[in-house]
Design a protein around this motif. Structure first.
Motif, mmCIF file in Angstrom:
data_model
loop_
_atom_site.group_PDB
_atom_site.id
_atom_site.type_symbol
_atom_site.label_atom_id
_atom_site.label_comp_id
_atom_site.label_asym_id
_atom_site.label_seq_id
_atom_site.Cartn_x
_atom_site.Cartn_y
_atom_site.Cartn_z
ATOM 1 N N VAL A 69 5.923 6.865 7.131
ATOM 2 C CA VAL A 69 5.815 7.086 5.889
ATOM 3 C C VAL A 69 5.446 8.403 5.393
ATOM 4 O O VAL A 69 5.614 8.892 4.030
ATOM 5 N N TYR A 121 5.108 6.873 -1.623
ATOM 6 C CA TYR A 121 4.321 6.116 -0.525
ATOM 7 C C TYR A 121 2.876 6.671 -0.331
ATOM 8 O O TYR A 121 2.117 5.819 0.262
ATOM 9 N N GLU A 124 1.059 3.864 -2.404
ATOM 10 C CA GLU A 124 1.336 2.671 -1.902
ATOM 11 C C GLU A 124 0.160 2.506 -0.679
ATOM 12 O O GLU A 124 -0.567 1.570 -0.558
ATOM 13 N N GLU A 125 0.179 3.603 0.030
ATOM 14 C CA GLU A 125 -0.609 3.540 1.289
ATOM 15 C C GLU A 125 -2.098 3.530 1.050
ATOM 16 O O GLU A 125 -3.031 2.730 1.421
ATOM 17 N N VAL A 128 -2.903 0.001 -0.399
ATOM 18 C CA VAL A 128 -3.018 -0.735 0.500
ATOM 19 C C VAL A 128 -4.351 -0.789 1.174
ATOM 20 O O VAL A 128 -5.208 -1.638 1.461
ATOM 21 N N SER A 280 6.883 -4.258 5.465
ATOM 22 C CA SER A 280 6.895 -3.027 5.274
ATOM 23 C C SER A 280 5.802 -2.565 4.461
ATOM 24 O O SER A 280 4.874 -3.437 3.895
ATOM 25 N N LEU A 281 5.247 -1.139 4.172
ATOM 26 C CA LEU A 281 4.305 -0.667 3.509
ATOM 27 C C LEU A 281 4.399 -1.256 1.977
ATOM 28 O O LEU A 281 3.478 -1.636 1.371
ATOM 29 N N GLY A 312 7.005 1.954 7.452
ATOM 30 C CA GLY A 312 5.762 1.715 7.613
ATOM 31 C C GLY A 312 5.513 0.770 8.932
ATOM 32 O O GLY A 312 6.603 0.311 9.673
ATOM 33 N N VAL A 314 2.802 -1.419 9.268
ATOM 34 C CA VAL A 314 1.364 -2.052 8.565
ATOM 35 C C VAL A 314 0.437 -2.767 9.707
ATOM 36 O O VAL A 314 -0.525 -2.703 9.733
ATOM 37 N N ASP A 317 -1.189 -0.813 12.145
ATOM 38 C CA ASP A 317 -2.110 0.316 11.591
ATOM 39 C C ASP A 317 -3.486 -0.767 11.031
ATOM 40 O O ASP A 317 -4.605 -0.260 11.175
ATOM 41 N N THR A 568 2.178 7.421 9.838
ATOM 42 C CA THR A 568 1.483 6.809 8.794
ATOM 43 C C THR A 568 0.180 7.418 8.797
ATOM 44 O O THR A 568 -0.465 7.705 9.903
ATOM 45 N N LEU A 570 -2.386 5.187 7.423
ATOM 46 C CA LEU A 570 -3.103 3.844 6.939
ATOM 47 C C LEU A 570 -4.250 3.840 7.675
ATOM 48 O O LEU A 570 -5.342 3.239 7.271
#
Length: 584
Positions: A69, A121, A124-125, A128, A280-281, A312, A314, A317, A568, A570
């Motif tokens: 990401v 991204y 989006e991260e 989330v 995916s993220l 991602g 996810v 993470d 990433t 996250l």
């Protein structure tokens, strides 16, 4: 005379207009032409002329293609491990990138600590992380009603997971194959249904990233529900699983936006997502923004398996970022009830990164483990694959679809690659050549009796999903494709099924979530970019009773020692978030 090496200007990986650092890294095939073109275009729009910044942008785009990401400029040189490339001085590189107009509004790039993101991204991260923190802060309603009945003696580990999930609005349920995740989900749904207001019917959504995974989820949950008492079955009757894309409501004008969102939430009281490691993220961001504040979300999967095809990691993470603390929403099931001891030992050694232990299990062999360490594995693979192909052909000629499908699930050859001597296409052709040699009947057409097939695209009209498997069999009116389903095989005219591949072999990615009685894993060469611990673990855990590993000790060791690392932020965002206040 001097020899001149020609330059293939038609090579799609070469960016003809690249100069400076971009050209050097493109010539070394570290970045592709698409990475170069994106970096050049974005830099031109922002009037950025520093080639170090352009290189950073190209590497971010390259990372996205590989599933990352973001990009950590401090460690990228060590990850690529090519000292002969003209790497910029790290401190000067960071200074140039952080001062770039690309980070100014409207934010082509974003910075989070030492991590560099494309704006989409980063957003989006952050979304989330924010949505998950909000959901975790909302506690569920603790209730022990029926828990002893639904999780009797022998289900202690699953009961403990259910007790935690009852007190949470969001729960991350993890575990390897055979640890009882589906059992826990089905019986937990019965508990949720029991908590519903008198006479009210709980609105439950079952979803998965792919159509095949959704069909497997529905079948597995229904099998568990059928074991429950009549009142539980009635509460949970008619459950249908679907893909996340269909659940959120696809739109013809966008591949990343859906009909359900913050302004039009999903109506469900409980949402179960299986195979979350494949999410995916971007898809997780769209799901979380569509979940109602009072709904329960149950994310299920194995964080040690291959991650999503898109950017991602996810599930891993979430386990890393939310797994600490007394009130963690992460629940891990540890005990596998599927494997024999040796397969479980091999899977554990791979997962733990212990190459010596894995090689010890392989050398020991036994009824459930076989190791083929031949420079040319053609002969031993012929002994494995040809008898199955002949059995498929015999059942198909007789028009026995059930027997053919049962034979198909007895053995699966899994490859990391699609092409080349270690790839799916090569071994599919090889088995067909063996069939011709053995039967004396050449294969003149793509369609023939006994051809194993893999569906490669969803067809909602026919009820077929990417990943469905079948066999071509003789029927009263010619060849038919018999596709496996929860009940009786479903027969289709071959002309109705254009999106199919021959499946004497399949990729490990395609096998994710499926099972076979025996699995043969063909290891790719040591220098394969696909050869990773996660890939090997995913392949081995597809087997029910036997694993056959084809490869050298060096290939096994290389796979276990190489992680599929995705950059990433996250987990860091979730770990470093402010304390979540308890709900009064």
């Amino acid at each position: 005379m001097t020899s001149v090496e020609p330059v293939d200007t038609a090579n799609w990986r070469r960016a003809v207009g690249a100069t400076g650092l971009l050209a050097a890294f493109n010539d070394a095939l570290v970045i592709d032409s698409a990475d170069v073109l994106v970096a050049q275009r974005l830099s031109a729009l922002a009037k950025e002329t520093d080639e170090r910044v352009m290189l950073a942008v190209a590497l971010v785009v390259r990372g996205l293609r590989a599933g990352s990401v973001c990009l950590d400029l401090r460690s990228v040189e060590a990850q690529i491990d090519d000292a002969e490339l003209p790497w910029p001085d790290t401190d000067g590189w960071l200074e140039a990138v952080w001062a770039s107009p690309l980070l100014d509004p409207p934010h082509v790039l974003r910075r989070e600590g030492h991590l560099l993101y494309l704006d989409r991204y980063w957003r989006e991260e952050q979304q989330v992380a924010d949505d998950l923190r909000t959901m975790v802060s909302r506690r569920g309603v603790q209730s022990a009603t029926d828990i002893e009945r639904l999780f009797p003696a022998g289900y202690e580990e699953q009961r403990g997971a259910a007790e935690i999930a009852l007190s949470q609005r969001v729960t991350v349920l993890t575990g390897g194959p055979g640890t009882g995740k589906t059992t826990t989900v089905a019986r937990l749904l019965a508990l949720y249904a029991g908590q519903a207001s008198s006479g009210a019917r709980l609105r439950i959504a079952l979803a998965a990233p792919t159509g095949k995974a959704a069909a497997r989820l529905q079948e597995a949950v229904q099998l568990e529900i059928d074991k429950l008492e009549l009142v539980d079955q009635r509460r949970l009757s008619g459950l249908q699983a679907t893909t996340l894309h269909r659940l959120l409501g696809g739109r013809p004008d966008s591949s990343s936006r859906f009909r359900h969102h913050r302004g039009n939430r999903l109506p469900h009281d409980v949402i179960v997502v299986d195979e979350t490691s494949m999410v995916s993220l971007t898809m997780m961001a769209r799901l979380l923004e569509a979940v109602r504040p009072q709904s329960r979300l149950l994310l299920v999967g194995d964080p040690d398996q291959l991650a999503s095809v898109d950017a991602g990691a996810v599930l891993a993470d979430l386990v890393d970022g939310l797994g600490a603390g007394e009130d963690s929403p992460v629940v891990a099931l540890q005990t596998s009830h599927r494997f024999g001891e040796s397969i479980g030992a091999l899977a554990s050694a791979i997962r733990d990164g212990d190459a010596d232990a894995a090689l010890e299990v392989l050398r020991a062999g036994g009824d459930h483990i076989e190791w083929i360490d031949d420079e040319d594995p053609t002969a031993p693979l012929r002994k494995v694959l040809l008898p199955q192909a002949l059995a498929l052909r015999q059942a198909a000629i007789l028009g026995d679809a059930r027997s053919a499908l049962a034979t198909l699930d007895e053995q699966r050859l899994l490859c990391a690659h699609r092409r080349g001597p270690h790839g799916v296409q090569h071994w599919n052709r090889q088995v067909e050549r063996w069939l011709t040699e053995s039967t004396g009947e050449p294969i003149w057409s793509d369609w023939y009796a006994g051809r194993p097939v893999l569906v490669t695209a969803n067809d909602y009209g026919l009820g077929l999903y990417n990943g469905d498997t079948g066999v071509t069999v003789n029927g009263p009116d010619g060849l038919r494709a018999a596709i496996a389903s929860a009940g009786e095989p479903r027969a289709f005219a071959t002309s109705r099924l254009p999106d199919l591949e021959t499946m004497y072999a399949m990729t490990i990615h395609k096998s994710q979530g499926s099972q076979a009685t025996e699995v043969t894993v063909l290891m790719p060469p040591v220098d394969s970019r696909l050869l990773t611990r996660e890939l090997f673990y995913t392949a081995v855990t597809r087997a029910k009773s036997k694993v056959r590993v084809v490869g050298s000790a060096d290939e096994v060791r290389s796979a276990i020692e190489k992680r599929a690392v995705r950059a990433t932020g996250l987990a860091l965002r979730l770990r470093d978030s402010p304390g979540i206040p308890p709900t009064p």
